[in-house]
Write a protein that holds these residues in place. Structure first.
Motif: not given
Length: 332
Positions: A64, A67-68, A71-72, A242-243, A246
């Motif tokens: 968590d 970096d997003p 995470v994605e 989606s990743a 970011h």
């Protein structure tokens, strides 16, 4: 700087953990006698089990806090690795890691429970108690056998991620197959391009690098993801897109107005429109093969094969990113 999953150690199996613990315990006990030998065996076995299981859990980054982008991407990769899980993404991985960590703590608790009882008995009683403790420790490890296997599966999948750095500006190159994306990336980036595969696709991505004004840029070609309509992407691929949202600081959508790529121009522009609606960064329409046709409204025109305005397009991408290098300065 490598990606956060690249250096994860190999995950041992439950059988490997138990075999290592009990074989070393036997050697430790052989060096002593009586109750002391049983104590030494118990402590050795418990410590090895506890240390190995805790190391499995603690070697992972706190997902968590990543970096997003990662995470994605991790959620997508692990989701593909755990197709039978009720919640197949990183939440499932975190649960498996939690169970492994619990087993490590439990092995230590069992040792603490039996240590006091061992010293109060004779040699035979101590041996019986030590065997009981060994059996309970083995049961605990066996209980997380599936969790260890799941962690190992996720580790193997995530280690294969390409080394993309969210802290460096990234330009994503999109468009239908055969419009010239790979040729463009190869033309403007260094020879040490990394070619890596997303673990959940059969195609490859290309990550090239170039420098401008002492800033290193990543140029990311995305076959298998941003080269077809969104309705043709599966759930995992959509999550990978989606990743990329970011990651991207700008997107170049290459179109072929000559339609020699095999896809109608209207279809290519529909993909461009979808990308524009998804990405909250500058999206530039680049008409490639301008030596054959310029019959489209675009931000820039070029021909990679004729080396026409290729550097101009690259500069336009840099300008769209608008990245400024942070330099030390004096307050005087």
């Amino acid at each position: 700087m490598s990606h956060p999953f690249e250096n994860l150690p190999t995950t041992p199996t439950a059988e490997e953990v138990v075999d290592k613990a009990f074989s070393r315990a036997t050697r430790a006990g052989g060096a002593k006698e009586g109750v002391e030998a049983q104590q030494s065996m118990l402590m050795t076995a418990s410590n090895i089990v506890s240390d190995n299981l805790q190391n499995v859990a603690q070697s992972w980054p706190t997902i968590d806090e990543l970096d997003p982008f990662y995470v994605e991407l991790a959620d997508a990769v692990v989701g593909e690795a755990y197709p039978s899980e009720d919640d197949p993404g990183v939440d499932a991985l975190k649960q498996h890691l939690s169970e492994v960590s619990w087993a490590g703590r439990k092995a230590k608790e069992i040792r603490q429970e039996y240590e006091g009882r061992l010293v109060r008995g004779d040699k035979d009683t101590a041996r019986k108690l030590r065997k009981q403790a060994f059996a309970r420790i083995a049961d605990v490890v066996e209980e997380v056998e599936g969790d260890l296997a799941a962690v190992s599966t996720a580790r193997d999948a995530l280690k294969g991620l390409p080394d993309i750095r969210p802290d460096e500006p990234a330009i994503v190159v999109a468009g239908y197959p055969n419009v010239g994306k790979s040729s463009f990336v190869n033309r403007v980036t260094r020879a040490d391009n990394e070619i890596a595969s997303y673990p959940f696709t059969t195609t490859q991505i290309r990550v090239g690098h170039f420098e401008d004004q002492r800033i290193r840029y990543q140029l990311v070609d995305t076959p298998g993801l941003l080269d077809r309509p969104p309705e043709e992407r599966n759930e995992i691929e959509s999550q990978a897109v989606s990743a990329l949202e970011h990651l991207a600081d700008a997107v170049l959508v290459l179109v072929d107005p000559s339609e020699e790529c095999g896809y109608p121009l209207a279809q290519q522009l529909e993909l461009r429109n979808d990308i524009q609606s998804r990405f909250d960064v500058p999206v530039l329409t680049i008409a490639n093969k301008s030596d054959r046709s310029t019959d489209v409204e675009a931000d820039h025109y070029m021909s990679v094969t004729e080396d026409d305005n290729v550097e101009g397009v690259l500069q336009a991408a840099v300008d769209a990113v608008g990245y400024e290098l942070e330099l030390p300065f004096d307050d005087e």
